[in-house]
Design an enzyme around this catalytic site. Structure first.
Site, PDB file in Angstrom:
ATOM      1  N   ARG A  16       0.838  -1.194   0.000  1.00 41.10           N
ATOM      2  CA  ARG A  16       0.000   0.000   0.000  1.00 41.10           C
ATOM      3  C   ARG A  16       0.876   1.248   0.000  1.00 41.10           C
ATOM      4  O   ARG A  16       2.073   1.197   0.204  1.00 41.10           O
ATOM      5  CB  ARG A  16      -0.895   0.050   1.248  1.00 41.10           C
ATOM      6  N   MET A  18       3.109   4.470   0.042  1.00 41.16           N
ATOM      7  CA  MET A  18       4.371   4.842  -0.592  1.00 41.16           C
ATOM      8  C   MET A  18       5.080   3.627  -1.175  1.00 41.16           C
ATOM      9  O   MET A  18       5.666   3.706  -2.248  1.00 41.16           O
ATOM     10  CB  MET A  18       5.287   5.545   0.414  1.00 41.16           C
ATOM     11  N   ASP A  63       7.073 -10.298   7.444  1.00 40.40           N
ATOM     12  CA  ASP A  63       6.984  -9.601   8.728  1.00 40.40           C
ATOM     13  C   ASP A  63       8.384  -9.055   9.000  1.00 40.40           C
ATOM     14  O   ASP A  63       9.318  -9.827   9.254  1.00 40.40           O
ATOM     15  CB  ASP A  63       6.550 -10.570   9.825  1.00 40.40           C
ATOM     16  N   TYR A 157       7.868   7.088  18.002  1.00 40.21           N
ATOM     17  CA  TYR A 157       7.962   7.309  16.559  1.00 40.21           C
ATOM     18  C   TYR A 157       9.190   8.145  16.232  1.00 40.21           C
ATOM     19  O   TYR A 157       9.981   7.804  15.346  1.00 40.21           O
ATOM     20  CB  TYR A 157       6.702   7.997  16.036  1.00 40.21           C
ATOM     21  N   LYS A 161      12.472   6.704  14.084  1.00 41.96           N
ATOM     22  CA  LYS A 161      12.890   7.323  12.820  1.00 41.96           C
ATOM     23  C   LYS A 161      14.257   7.991  12.942  1.00 41.96           C
ATOM     24  O   LYS A 161      15.021   8.052  11.971  1.00 41.96           O
ATOM     25  CB  LYS A 161      11.832   8.326  12.353  1.00 41.96           C
ATOM     26  N   THR A 192      -1.697   8.985   2.443  1.00 48.61           N
ATOM     27  CA  THR A 192      -1.764   7.519   2.455  1.00 48.61           C
ATOM     28  C   THR A 192      -2.783   7.092   3.500  1.00 48.61           C
ATOM     29  O   THR A 192      -3.324   7.918   4.245  1.00 48.61           O
ATOM     30  CB  THR A 192      -0.398   6.892   2.807  1.00 48.61           C
TER      31      THR A 192
END
Length: 252
Positions: A16, A18, A63, A157, A161, A192
């Protein structure tokens, strides 16, 4: 002539958003493409779409938190296409805002496992195949929030990143003698499924837009174009760098 003629790419999270758009663009530019995801129906749909449009695509279940899954995915790619030149560590999940003191350990571990450990395992699995062909390009999808912080997302998050950003640099330094380049891409908000909730909430959406000088979310193809550049030989002297595609967010 396509910009990726003769190259083989593997893209995680390719079912899905990007990842799917990167797969479509890579195939259009001449690459043979393998995509991995846990969303098997969506992944097979992307595989079929690319193949029906004249490309050559393989879908595998993946996974990203499981090393054996990665080893099987890369082995399947090399078995089908004969080599591996490009790895896009695209798979990832988001994180809504919240104070560190209110964050459950389980939430921290889940985001770090998928966004951080997944990139590590993908890189580890792909390196030998790239060494076998004398080089390659690894593109890791980070975020503008791997560079700057905000209270609109979670600490896990940001941390995950940021880990992707510095892991990319370590990879670039360690494997430059093998002709393997590694760079990170740092998108801002993108249209998205991951951002659908925020885009549907007027106040949250307006707040996000207030941080973007271009005053809009990116389209997936705009991110895919940056990934394509790093995957191609046009970026042959670029490694250990980050490409920020965020509408100006971090420039403020």
């Amino acid at each position: 002539m396509g910009r990726l003629d003769g190259k083989v790419a593997f893209i995680s999270g390719g079912a899905r958003g990007m990842g799917a758009e990167e797969a479509r663009l890579f195939a259009q530019e001449g690459a043979k493409v393998a995509i991995g995801d846990i969303l098997d129906d969506d992944g097979r749909a992307v595989e079929a779409e690319i193949n029906e449009n004249g490309g050559d695509c393989l879908y595998v279940h993946l996974d990203v938190t499981r090393e054996a899954n990665w080893q099987d995915a890369i082995a399947a790619t090399v078995s089908r296409f004969g080599r591996l030149d490009i790895l896009v560590n695209n798979a990832g999940i988001g994180g809504m805002g919240g104070l560190i003191e209110d964050t459950a350990v389980e939430d921290w571990e889940r985001v770090m496992d998928i966004n951080g450990k997944g990139v590590f395992l993908g890189t580890k699995a792909a390196i030998p195949a790239m060494q076998d062909v004398g080089g390659g390009s690894i593109i890791n999808i980070s975020s503008q929030l791997g560079i700057v912080a905000t209270d609109m997302s979670s600490a896990q998050y940001h941390a995950s990143k940021g880990a992707v950003r510095i892991l990319t640099k370590s990879t670039a330094i360690q494997f430059a003698p093998d002709g393997i380049r590694a760079n990170s891409v740092h998108p801002g908000p993108v249209v998205t499924d991951m951002t659908a909730g925020r885009r549907a909430a007027p106040d949250a959406y307006a707040r996000m837009l207030s941080s973007i000088p271009l005053n809009r979310f990116a389209e997936p193809r705009e991110i895919a174009n940056a990934v394509l550049y790093l995957a191609s030989d046009e970026s042959s002297y670029i490694t250990g760098s980050e490409v920020v595609v965020d509408g100006g967010w971090v420039a403020q």
